[in-house]
Design a protein around this motif. Structure first.
Motif, PDB file in Angstrom:
ATOM      1  N   GLN A 149       0.909  -1.340   0.036  1.00  0.00           N
ATOM      2  CA  GLN A 149       0.061  -0.021   0.167  1.00  0.00           C
ATOM      3  C   GLN A 149       0.858   1.146  -0.038  1.00  0.00           C
ATOM      4  N   GLN A 150       1.838   1.145   0.654  1.00  0.00           N
ATOM      5  CA  GLN A 150       2.588   2.338   0.798  1.00  0.00           C
ATOM      6  C   GLN A 150       3.517   2.589  -0.630  1.00  0.00           C
ATOM      7  N   ARG A 151       3.722   1.421  -1.395  1.00  0.00           N
ATOM      8  CA  ARG A 151       4.509   1.882  -2.451  1.00  0.00           C
ATOM      9  C   ARG A 151       3.433   2.142  -3.574  1.00  0.00           C
ATOM     10  N   VAL A 152       2.240   1.773  -3.396  1.00  0.00           N
ATOM     11  CA  VAL A 152       0.991   2.418  -4.264  1.00  0.00           C
ATOM     12  C   VAL A 152       1.333   3.853  -4.096  1.00  0.00           C
ATOM     13  N   SER A 153       0.991   4.404  -2.804  1.00  0.00           N
ATOM     14  CA  SER A 153       1.133   5.653  -2.142  1.00  0.00           C
ATOM     15  C   SER A 153       2.294   6.434  -2.882  1.00  0.00           C
ATOM     16  N   ILE A 154       3.682   5.948  -2.922  1.00  0.00           N
ATOM     17  CA  ILE A 154       4.732   6.476  -3.453  1.00  0.00           C
ATOM     18  C   ILE A 154       4.550   6.839  -5.008  1.00  0.00           C
ATOM     19  N   ALA A 155       3.801   5.781  -5.678  1.00  0.00           N
ATOM     20  CA  ALA A 155       3.691   5.803  -7.174  1.00  0.00           C
ATOM     21  C   ALA A 155       2.543   6.996  -7.410  1.00  0.00           C
ATOM     22  N   ARG A 156       1.514   7.098  -6.358  1.00  0.00           N
ATOM     23  CA  ARG A 156       0.710   8.051  -6.443  1.00  0.00           C
ATOM     24  C   ARG A 156       1.121   9.545  -6.402  1.00  0.00           C
ATOM     25  N   ALA A 157       2.168   9.656  -5.242  1.00  0.00           N
ATOM     26  CA  ALA A 157       2.881  10.753  -5.122  1.00  0.00           C
ATOM     27  C   ALA A 157       3.536  11.278  -6.448  1.00  0.00           C
ATOM     28  N   LEU A 158       3.933  10.483  -7.133  1.00  0.00           N
ATOM     29  CA  LEU A 158       4.794  10.877  -8.466  1.00  0.00           C
ATOM     30  C   LEU A 158       4.324  10.742  -9.488  1.00  0.00           C
ATOM     31  N   ALA A 159       2.900  10.590  -9.432  1.00  0.00           N
ATOM     32  CA  ALA A 159       2.079  10.702 -10.768  1.00  0.00           C
ATOM     33  C   ALA A 159       2.022  11.728 -11.589  1.00  0.00           C
ATOM     34  N   ASN A 160       2.269  13.043 -11.081  1.00  0.00           N
ATOM     35  CA  ASN A 160       2.013  14.281 -11.736  1.00  0.00           C
ATOM     36  C   ASN A 160       3.359  14.783 -11.835  1.00  0.00           C
ATOM     37  N   ARG A 161       4.606  14.153 -11.708  1.00  0.00           N
ATOM     38  CA  ARG A 161       6.008  14.535 -11.873  1.00  0.00           C
ATOM     39  C   ARG A 161       6.082  15.738 -10.910  1.00  0.00           C
ATOM     40  N   PRO A 162       5.909  15.728  -9.843  1.00  0.00           N
ATOM     41  CA  PRO A 162       6.082  16.679  -8.819  1.00  0.00           C
ATOM     42  C   PRO A 162       7.474  17.305  -8.836  1.00  0.00           C
ATOM     43  N   ALA A 163       7.357  18.631  -8.136  1.00  0.00           N
ATOM     44  CA  ALA A 163       8.738  19.273  -7.974  1.00  0.00           C
ATOM     45  C   ALA A 163       9.027  18.670  -6.571  1.00  0.00           C
ATOM     46  N   ILE A 164       8.195  18.476  -5.475  1.00  0.00           N
ATOM     47  CA  ILE A 164       8.513  18.147  -4.398  1.00  0.00           C
ATOM     48  C   ILE A 164       7.514  16.882  -3.796  1.00  0.00           C
ATOM     49  N   VAL A 165       8.058  15.971  -3.027  1.00  0.00           N
ATOM     50  CA  VAL A 165       7.264  14.822  -2.549  1.00  0.00           C
ATOM     51  C   VAL A 165       7.592  15.173  -1.011  1.00  0.00           C
ATOM     52  N   LEU A 166       6.228  15.257  -0.459  1.00  0.00           N
ATOM     53  CA  LEU A 166       6.469  15.425   1.205  1.00  0.00           C
ATOM     54  C   LEU A 166       5.937  13.891   1.649  1.00  0.00           C
ATOM     55  N   ALA A 167       6.654  13.691   2.374  1.00  0.00           N
ATOM     56  CA  ALA A 167       6.398  12.259   3.040  1.00  0.00           C
ATOM     57  C   ALA A 167       6.437  12.302   4.498  1.00  0.00           C
ATOM     58  N   ASP A 168       5.185  12.136   5.207  1.00  0.00           N
ATOM     59  CA  ASP A 168       5.240  11.983   6.420  1.00  0.00           C
ATOM     60  C   ASP A 168       5.006  11.015   7.357  1.00  0.00           C
ATOM     61  N   GLU A 169       6.207  10.661   7.939  1.00  0.00           N
ATOM     62  CA  GLU A 169       6.546   9.400   8.603  1.00  0.00           C
ATOM     63  C   GLU A 169       6.119   8.116   7.637  1.00  0.00           C
ATOM     64  N   PRO A 170       6.547   8.110   6.591  1.00  0.00           N
ATOM     65  CA  PRO A 170       6.069   7.170   5.593  1.00  0.00           C
ATOM     66  C   PRO A 170       6.632   5.566   5.986  1.00  0.00           C
ATOM     67  N   THR A 171       7.243   5.557   6.834  1.00  0.00           N
ATOM     68  CA  THR A 171       7.875   4.015   7.183  1.00  0.00           C
ATOM     69  C   THR A 171       7.276   3.672   8.868  1.00  0.00           C
ATOM     70  N   ALA A 172       6.649   4.642   9.323  1.00  0.00           N
ATOM     71  CA  ALA A 172       6.254   4.384  10.843  1.00  0.00           C
ATOM     72  C   ALA A 172       5.460   3.226  11.099  1.00  0.00           C
TER      73      ALA A 172
END
Lengths: 238, 416
Positions: A149-172
């Motif tokens: 699920q977190q990998r899907v979340s990473i893919a989703r965060a990159l979907a629009n080729r963003p300038a910045i990815v904000l990751a809030d405790e992604p491994t907690a």
């Protein structure tokens, strides 16, 4: 790329008092940089990321991202800006319930601009393949493990080729092995997409793998000892 | 991803709740539409069934009983008109057509109607073709020949050439008093009129009277001559239950109507007027049914609001996620409105179809039991009801949509 100055976020309380939950004198990030914000739970890391993403408005101060003063943007402009330039990864994954992995990634590409369905699907499939989920495209979120699920979340965060990815405790929410894999995947994916990464964590070991580690208490060093400015216990820990 | 797809997926995730809501909307609309269609259809069916009958004359008594007995072949007949009275009426120079009716016997529950061949010349309007037409065979020409209605032929299997024995009384009895000496021969079958006349067995007046006279004679012989078959008895037996009178002009019609009703021997009724009174009485019942239907619709509306509003609580997290990945407030509002629009669209369409289906089933039942053809056609009022309910449902979706619009994104992003 990102410049924060004199940023304050406080919430009004009964009796006219305000609870200050975050204060940052100055913080800067360069394009493509990977920075870890570290601090204990409740120290304001999530609030900082919410302010940068624009889902929260600061009480005072300035946030400049890609040359735009976020405070000067209307809410609708901020929504568009967020859709286009910011990717978000959450501690609790926050996948859309009932949506497949492919649909979750595609959902992020539907706001603010028209991307042909075929192109959207191809991009989503490519990103999911890159995070190792090429064989799980049509699995619903509840059919995936937490790491997946977190990998899907990473893919989703990159979907629009963003300038910045904000990751809030992604491994907690992940166990040690999964946490390391996701961490490396996130850093690698951001690198290959050319996105900067601002990641909050309380895990110093993982944080040290990024370009820079910033303890959240150091964002407002001059005021750290000023107890009058920190009436709330959360703020005192900053 | 298009907003419609997101809305549809959200509904699918809450499919049980969604299906229940759609079901409630559909039932509310179906009941309302079925009541509307049936109430107007039954009126049309009844009016159509009475079309060929002008002024009915029968003995004094209930107007409704006279109409129901003669036209709809229901209820008990009133007492007979005096033969002299009917003869005078039929020979009145103002009368262009007089058709007598004699009722009182049945075959397997289907009523025998003693009448004359002129009955088969009746028309709804002068320019129309004959109302009763033969599907097979011919009209009766002599006593104890019968022309049967379409339903009688279908249900009893009688066909031209078959014989049957009638029984006394207008309803079927376990121990029927049969007119065994005078079996009838079926000579013709009428085309279906989709009216109560499909349930009639039409016989010559003469055969009707003869049958009764002979039974009477047999009975009196068995009673050791206590009674004689006097002319008086015969005259009594030869009375007619009712008569259809068509005067030559409208002025004659009104004059005769007044004369007959002012006299003490008979009453004249216009079936249309009597039916209008019955419709008035039905109207209050129909109104109550409509109110019930509106209450059901109201409950359906409340269920929609409840379902949509209940979903807002679990939707907050989804809304927060959508906002975080770039959806604006307007888009979130649109998604929730689309959800209520989908629910209402499916509910209304299903309810509309079910309403017509229910009405169709009930008309089949009515046709089967009372032979009243209830026309069920497109009625713009039904479409308007479905439309208004749909719009009201979408409007009801504004409440949860606004709630979603106001959702604080940051507050729900970190919640479990």
């Amino acid at each position: 790329m990102l410049l924060i100055e004199e940023l304050v976020k406080s919430y009004p309380m009964k009796g006219g008092q305000a609870v200050k939950v975050l204060e940052a004198e100055r913080f800067e990030m360069k394009p493509g940089e990977k920075v870890a914000i570290v601090g204990p739970s409740g120290s304001g890391k999530s609030t900082l990321l919410h302010l940068i993403s624009g889902v929260l408005r600061p009480t005072s101060g300035s946030i400049q991202l890609l040359g735009h003063e976020l405070g000067a943007l209307s809410e609708a402009e901020l929504d568009r800006f967020r859709a286009k330039h910011i990717g978000y990864v959450f501690q609790s994954f926050n996948l859309l319930p009932g949506f497949s992995a492919l649909e979750n990634v595609q959902a992020a590409m539907g706001f603010g601009r028209k991307i042909p369905a075929r192109e959207r699907k191809a991009r989503a499939a490519e990103l999911l393949g890159r995070v190792g989920l090429g064989h799980r495209l049509n699995h619903r979120s509840h059919q995936l493990s937490q790491g997946e699920q977190q990998r899907v979340s990473i893919a989703r965060a990159l979907a629009n080729r963003p300038a910045i990815v904000l990751a809030d405790e992604p491994t907690a929410s992940l166990d040690g092995a999964n946490a390391r894999q996701v961490y490396e995947l996130l850093a690698e994916a951001c690198g290959s997409e050319g996105a900067a990464l601002l990641l909050s964590t309380h895990d110093m070991e993982l944080a040290k793998r990024l370009d820079r580690v910033v303890p959240i208490r150091k964002l407002a060093p001059g005021r750290r000892e000023d107890s009058a400015a920190y009436p709330h216990s959360l703020a005192q820990s900053v | 991803m298009p907003l419609t797809r997101i809305a549809w997926r959200n509904l699918f995730n809450r499919r049980v709740q969604t299906l229940i809501t759609i079901g409630v909307v559909a039932v509310g609309i179906a009941v309302t539409i079925a009541i509307l269609l049936l109430s107007s259809g039954i009126k049309q069916g009844i009016v159509r069934a009475s079309e060929p009958y002008g002024m009915l004359v029968g003995s004094k008594g209930s107007q409704a009983q006279l109409v129901f007995n003669t036209i709809f072949l229901m209820d008990n007949p009133l007492s007979n008109l005096e033969p002299d009275y009917y003869e005078a009426l039929a020979e009145d120079e103002r009368v262009s057509l007089a058709v007598p009716f004699a009722l009182g016997d049945n075959y397997e529950g289907y009523r025998l109607v003693g009448t004359e061949p002129s009955f088969f010349e009746l028309r709804a309007r002068p320019a129309d073709p004959a109302y009763f037409r033969l599907a097979s065979g011919r009209l009766f020409e002599q006593p104890f020949e019968a022309v049967i209605g379409a339903k009688v032929a279908r249900e009893t299997g009688l066909k031209p050439g078959d014989e049957f024995v009638s029984a006394h009384g207008v309803t079927e009895s376990l121990e029927p008093e049969q007119h065994k000496k005078h079996p009838y021969t079926v000579v013709g079958v009428l085309e279906s009129t989709r009216a109560p006349s499909d349930q009639g067995i039409y016989v010559n007046m003469e055969s009707y009277w003869l049958g009764h006279e002979h039974e009477e004679e047999a009975g009196t012989a068995a009673d050791a001559g206590e009674h004689d078959t006097s002319e008086e008895t015969r005259a009594e037996e030869r009375g007619v239950t009712a008569a259809l009178i068509k005067p030559k002009s409208y002025a004659d019609l009104m004059t005769m109507y007044q004369e007959i009703n002012q006299g003490k021997d008979a009453q004249a009724v216009f079936p249309g007027q009597t039916l209008a009174k019955i419709f008035d009485m039905m109207g209050s019942g129909e109104q109550i049914l409509r109110y019930v239907a509106y209450v059901v619709l109201g409950m359906a509306g409340l269920t929609v609001i409840l379902a949509l509003y209940g979903a807002t609580v679990e939707r907050r997290k989804t809304v927060a996620i959508l906002r975080a990945i770039g959806a604006g407030r307007a888009e979130v509002l649109t998604i929730v409105l689309l959800e209520s629009a989908f629910v209402m669209l499916i509910g209304c369409a299903a309810g509309y179809a079910a309403g017509y289906g229910l009405a169709w089933l009930l008309t089949g039942y009515l046709g089967e039991h009372v032979s009243i053809a209830v026309p069920i056609g497109f009625d713009s009022q039904t479409l308007a009801i479905a439309g208004y309910v749909g719009l009201a449902g979408v409007a009801a979706g504004l409440l949860p949509a606004l709630s979603a619009y106001r959702t604080e994104t940051a507050r729900y992003l970190n919640s479990a």
